[in-house]
Design an enzyme around this catalytic site. Structure first.
Site, PDB file in Angstrom:
ATOM      1  N   VAL A  59       3.162   5.391   4.851  1.00 29.40           N
ATOM      2  CA  VAL A  59       1.904   4.651   5.027  1.00 29.40           C
ATOM      3  C   VAL A  59       2.150   3.553   6.072  1.00 29.40           C
ATOM      4  O   VAL A  59       3.147   2.829   5.993  1.00 29.40           O
ATOM      5  CB  VAL A  59       1.446   4.029   3.694  1.00 29.40           C
ATOM      6  CG1 VAL A  59       0.153   3.241   3.879  1.00 29.40           C
ATOM      7  CG2 VAL A  59       1.257   5.125   2.640  1.00 29.40           C
TER       8      VAL A  59
ATOM      9  N   GLU B  12       0.818  -1.217   0.000  1.00 29.79           N
ATOM     10  CA  GLU B  12       0.000   0.000   0.000  1.00 29.79           C
ATOM     11  C   GLU B  12       0.860   1.280   0.000  1.00 29.79           C
ATOM     12  O   GLU B  12       0.430   2.308  -0.510  1.00 29.79           O
ATOM     13  CB  GLU B  12      -0.952  -0.048   1.204  1.00 29.79           C
ATOM     14  CG  GLU B  12      -2.100   0.922   1.182  1.00 29.79           C
ATOM     15  CD  GLU B  12      -2.949   0.882  -0.096  1.00 29.79           C
ATOM     16  OE1 GLU B  12      -3.155  -0.215  -0.663  1.00 29.79           O
ATOM     17  OE2 GLU B  12      -3.400   1.963  -0.527  1.00 29.79           O
TER      18      GLU B  12
ATOM     19  N   HIS C 240       3.744   1.702  -1.700  1.00 29.22           N
ATOM     20  CA  HIS C 240       4.054   1.937  -3.118  1.00 29.22           C
ATOM     21  C   HIS C 240       2.811   2.424  -3.868  1.00 29.22           C
ATOM     22  O   HIS C 240       2.888   3.327  -4.703  1.00 29.22           O
ATOM     23  CB  HIS C 240       4.510   0.633  -3.792  1.00 29.22           C
ATOM     24  CG  HIS C 240       5.731   0.003  -3.193  1.00 29.22           C
ATOM     25  ND1 HIS C 240       5.691  -1.194  -2.531  1.00 29.22           N
ATOM     26  CD2 HIS C 240       7.023   0.403  -3.179  1.00 29.22           C
ATOM     27  CE1 HIS C 240       6.913  -1.519  -2.141  1.00 29.22           C
ATOM     28  NE2 HIS C 240       7.741  -0.571  -2.502  1.00 29.22           N
TER      29      HIS C 240
ATOM     30  N   LYS D 179       9.162   7.235   4.334  1.00 27.73           N
ATOM     31  CA  LYS D 179       9.648   6.050   5.053  1.00 27.73           C
ATOM     32  C   LYS D 179      11.166   5.939   4.949  1.00 27.73           C
ATOM     33  O   LYS D 179      11.839   5.558   5.890  1.00 27.73           O
ATOM     34  CB  LYS D 179       8.959   4.826   4.443  1.00 27.73           C
ATOM     35  CG  LYS D 179       9.585   3.500   4.687  1.00 27.73           C
ATOM     36  CD  LYS D 179       9.350   3.034   6.107  1.00 27.73           C
ATOM     37  CE  LYS D 179       9.718   1.580   6.300  1.00 27.73           C
ATOM     38  NZ  LYS D 179      11.015   1.228   5.764  1.00 27.73           N
TER      39      LYS D 179
ATOM     40  N   SER E 194       6.512  -2.114   4.896  1.00 28.11           N
ATOM     41  CA  SER E 194       7.814  -2.373   4.290  1.00 28.11           C
ATOM     42  C   SER E 194       7.807  -3.784   3.734  1.00 28.11           C
ATOM     43  O   SER E 194       7.225  -4.689   4.341  1.00 28.11           O
ATOM     44  CB  SER E 194       8.912  -2.240   5.351  1.00 28.11           C
ATOM     45  OG  SER E 194      10.100  -2.858   4.894  1.00 28.11           O
TER      46      SER E 194
HETATM   47  P1  AMP Z   1      11.275   0.183  -2.274  1.00 26.10           P
HETATM   48  O1  AMP Z   1      10.520  -0.697  -3.197  1.00 26.10           O
HETATM   49  O2  AMP Z   1      11.365  -0.321  -0.877  1.00 26.10           O
HETATM   50  O3  AMP Z   1      12.605   0.636  -2.853  1.00 26.10           O
HETATM   51  O4  AMP Z   1      10.408   1.508  -2.155  1.00 26.10           O
HETATM   52  C1  AMP Z   1      10.029   2.236  -3.306  1.00 26.10           C
HETATM   53  C2  AMP Z   1       9.500   3.576  -2.867  1.00 26.10           C
HETATM   54  O5  AMP Z   1       8.379   3.380  -2.011  1.00 26.10           O
HETATM   55  C3  AMP Z   1      10.530   4.396  -2.066  1.00 26.10           C
HETATM   56  O6  AMP Z   1      10.435   5.757  -2.448  1.00 26.10           O
HETATM   57  C4  AMP Z   1      10.080   4.183  -0.653  1.00 26.10           C
HETATM   58  O7  AMP Z   1      10.430   5.246   0.205  1.00 26.10           O
HETATM   59  C5  AMP Z   1       8.556   4.109  -0.830  1.00 26.10           C
HETATM   60  N1  AMP Z   1       7.938   3.444   0.313  1.00 26.10           N
HETATM   61  C6  AMP Z   1       8.278   2.234   0.832  1.00 26.10           C
HETATM   62  N2  AMP Z   1       7.508   1.961   1.923  1.00 26.10           N
HETATM   63  C7  AMP Z   1       6.694   3.035   2.090  1.00 26.10           C
HETATM   64  C8  AMP Z   1       5.678   3.371   3.034  1.00 26.10           C
HETATM   65  N3  AMP Z   1       5.356   2.561   4.044  1.00 26.10           N
HETATM   66  N4  AMP Z   1       5.046   4.560   2.906  1.00 26.10           N
HETATM   67  C9  AMP Z   1       5.371   5.397   1.880  1.00 26.10           C
HETATM   68  N5  AMP Z   1       6.317   5.143   0.963  1.00 26.10           N
HETATM   69  C10 AMP Z   1       6.971   3.974   1.058  1.00 26.10           C
END
Ligand code: AMP
Length: 296
Positions: free
Chosen positions: A176, A32, A34, A149, A185
């Site tokens: 989120v 959620e 992403h 995050k 995460s």
């Molecule tokens: P990742 O796939 O973990 O590299 O994350 C991709 C993007 O989603 C990055 O900009 C993260 O900061 C964002 N993101 C990951 N988890 C969250 C969350 N819980 N709330 C908001 N954005 C997030």
């Protein structure tokens, strides 16, 4: 939604695409958090590009690159549902072909916290900055969205975009959380139910600090102490728990302006990070006492 795996295909697809182009870089296993970024991109962009790339360059040798979850089919369905126009899923050789030998190094904020050799180390943000710079060059977005995050990552990318004149606006979207406070995460998926319960100490620690500051406490020692107590209660030993300036990650002497409280801790097999921005309550600027009668 179109799917592209090559830079040439991506460029062809974007050549006549309506602007503004909004980019959401991810490593897949969409949740959620992403999806919130993609929905926000949909509000801003005439063309929404989502990239999925588990970037080997940002994983240390003892990190979870091999175990990192991958489910392209599910990701594609979810991205399409929330309005992505183009999904870019390059294989590793497309991003790092044989002979690839360059790195983008962002100064300042990159060396702190996650970038400290005691934690993930300098290779981490070098890997992040390199792949994000490449994605910016491949897509040429008008706006790119990142999550609060990963607060330090957002600062590194803001600096990257500014220092190297990428001409892209960086938008940071609030974290989120699950209903119980746990920041969403991908790595939460590594936790057992009991570990997940302990992991809640991270967001509880941040909330305790936030409550104290809202009550007027501005001394960093006391604010840190309140957060540390929550972690201790769940037997969570932080890799770091720190108060830093939200603008440049310099150490915060007091809770003054916007201060970032950030925490990293290992819970079972997962290394988790979380953060909150603390703001000192505003001082009343006018005397708001009621008039009790004219002084003569
Ligand atoms: P990742 O796939 O973990 O590299 O994350 C991709 C993007 O989603 C990055 O900009 C993260 O900061 C964002 N993101 C990951 N988890 C969250 C969350 N819980 N709330 C908001 N954005 C997030």
């Amino acid at each position: 939604m179109k799917l592209e795996r090559t830079v040439s295909g991506l460029r062809r697809e974007l050549a006549g695409a309506p602007r503004p182009v909004a980019l959401v870089p991810t490593m897949g296993a969409l949740h959620e958090g992403h999806l919130t970024l993609i929905r926000r991109a949909r509000e801003q962009g005439a063309t929404v590009v989502v990239s999925i790339f588990v970037n080997p360059a940002q994983f240390g040798p003892r990190e979870d690159l091999a175990a990192y979850p991958r489910d392209e089919e599910r990701d594609a369905r979810l991205a399409a549902e929330v309005g992505a126009d183009l999904l870019f899923v390059p294989p590793a050789e497309e991003v790092y072909p044989p002979g690839f030998d360059s790195r983008v190094e962002v100064g300042g904020v990159s060396a702190e916290l996650e970038g400290d050799p005691a934690h993930r180390g300098p290779e981490h943000f070098r890997g992040v900055a390199t792949v994000v710079a490449k994605l910016f060059n491949m897509v040429g977005p008008d706006v790119a969205l990142f999550g609060q995050k990963d607060a330090q990552q957002a600062l590194v990318i803001r600096k990257l975009a500014r220092d190297l004149d990428f001409g892209v606006r960086i938008e940071v979207v609030p974290t989120v959380r699950d209903r119980d406070g746990l920041a969403l995460s991908t790595r939460n998926g590594y936790l057992t139910a009991a570990e997940r319960e302990r992991a809640l100490a991270l967001s509880r620690a941040l909330r305790a600090a936030e409550a104290l500051v809202e009550g007027g406490e501005l001394e960093t020692d006391r604010v840190l102490e309140a957060a540390r107590a929550e972690l201790e209660q769940a037997a969570v030993v932080p890799e770091y728990l720190e108060l830093r300036s939200a603008a440049d990650l310099s150490p915060a002497e007091r809770v003054d302006g916007e201060v970032l409280m950030c925490v990293a801790a290992r819970v079972g097999p997962a290394r988790l990070i979380d953060n909150v921005i603390l703001r000192a309550p505003a001082e009343p600027t006018l005397d708001t006492r009621p008039l009790t009668g004219a002084a003569t």
